[in-house]
Design an enzyme around this catalytic site. Structure first.
Site, PDB file in Angstrom:
ATOM      1  N   HIS A  79       1.088   4.291  -2.773  1.00  0.00           N
ATOM      2  CA  HIS A  79       1.008   5.717  -2.454  1.00  0.00           C
ATOM      3  C   HIS A  79       2.196   6.487  -3.023  1.00  0.00           C
ATOM      4  O   HIS A  79       2.037   7.560  -3.606  1.00  0.00           O
ATOM      5  CB  HIS A  79       0.966   5.929  -0.932  1.00  0.00           C
ATOM      6  CG  HIS A  79      -0.404   5.984  -0.376  1.00  0.00           C
ATOM      7  ND1 HIS A  79      -1.119   7.145  -0.273  1.00  0.00           N
ATOM      8  CD2 HIS A  79      -1.193   5.013   0.117  1.00  0.00           C
ATOM      9  CE1 HIS A  79      -2.293   6.890   0.263  1.00  0.00           C
ATOM     10  NE2 HIS A  79      -2.364   5.597   0.509  1.00  0.00           N
ATOM     11  N   GLN A 127       3.910   1.491  -1.187  1.00  0.00           N
ATOM     12  CA  GLN A 127       4.507   1.586  -2.514  1.00  0.00           C
ATOM     13  C   GLN A 127       3.527   2.220  -3.500  1.00  0.00           C
ATOM     14  O   GLN A 127       3.911   3.054  -4.320  1.00  0.00           O
ATOM     15  CB  GLN A 127       4.913   0.193  -3.021  1.00  0.00           C
ATOM     16  CG  GLN A 127       6.084  -0.403  -2.282  1.00  0.00           C
ATOM     17  CD  GLN A 127       7.335   0.407  -2.492  1.00  0.00           C
ATOM     18  OE1 GLN A 127       7.769   1.124  -1.603  1.00  0.00           O
ATOM     19  NE2 GLN A 127       7.914   0.330  -3.645  1.00  0.00           N
ATOM     20  N   HIS A 153       0.837  -1.200   0.000  1.00  0.00           N
ATOM     21  CA  HIS A 153       0.000   0.000   0.000  1.00  0.00           C
ATOM     22  C   HIS A 153       0.877   1.256   0.000  1.00  0.00           C
ATOM     23  O   HIS A 153       0.604   2.225  -0.714  1.00  0.00           O
ATOM     24  CB  HIS A 153      -0.917  -0.026   1.225  1.00  0.00           C
ATOM     25  CG  HIS A 153      -1.870   1.104   1.324  1.00  0.00           C
ATOM     26  ND1 HIS A 153      -2.853   1.347   0.390  1.00  0.00           N
ATOM     27  CD2 HIS A 153      -2.012   2.069   2.271  1.00  0.00           C
ATOM     28  CE1 HIS A 153      -3.553   2.411   0.755  1.00  0.00           C
ATOM     29  NE2 HIS A 153      -3.060   2.860   1.886  1.00  0.00           N
TER      30      HIS A 153
END
Length: 105
Positions: free
Chosen positions: A82, A80, A78
């Site tokens: 973002h 990564q 998650h």
């Protein structure tokens, strides 16, 4: 690297990237309204946040590259996501700011 350590790195990446994303969207609104005075300073702040996110990411990548076993979890993935979307948003916002500046000259 244990799953909880990887999760903490993921949380760091999410936090730094999220702050950068919020600032980018604020800067885009400023540029859209013709206010360019804070854009350069704001982008420097965004770049610093993205640098911190990247440093967190690199910490884990270096551990794995050094042979350490890394227990990945969804939180890191998650993070990564973002980071990558925020990096793309930065490029798009910079282009849009430039376009707004040209139309306001």
């Amino acid at each position: 690297m244990k799953k909880d350590e990887v999760a903490m790195i993921g949380f760091e990446i999410v936090a730094y990237s999220g702050d950068a994303r919020s600032k980018l969207l604020m800067l885009l609104k400023e540029a859209k309204s013709g206010n360019f005075t804070n854009v350069t300073e704001g982008i420097a702040s965004v770049d610093e946040l993205l640098k911190k996110a990247h440093e967190s990411q690199t910490q884990m990548l270096a551990a794995e590259a050094g042979g350490e076993e890394v227990d990945l979890g969804f939180i890191f993935v998650h993070g990564q996501d973002h980071l990558m979307t925020t990096l793309l948003l930065r490029d798009i916002v910079m282009d849009m700011v430039e376009l707004y500046q040209r139309t306001n000259e």
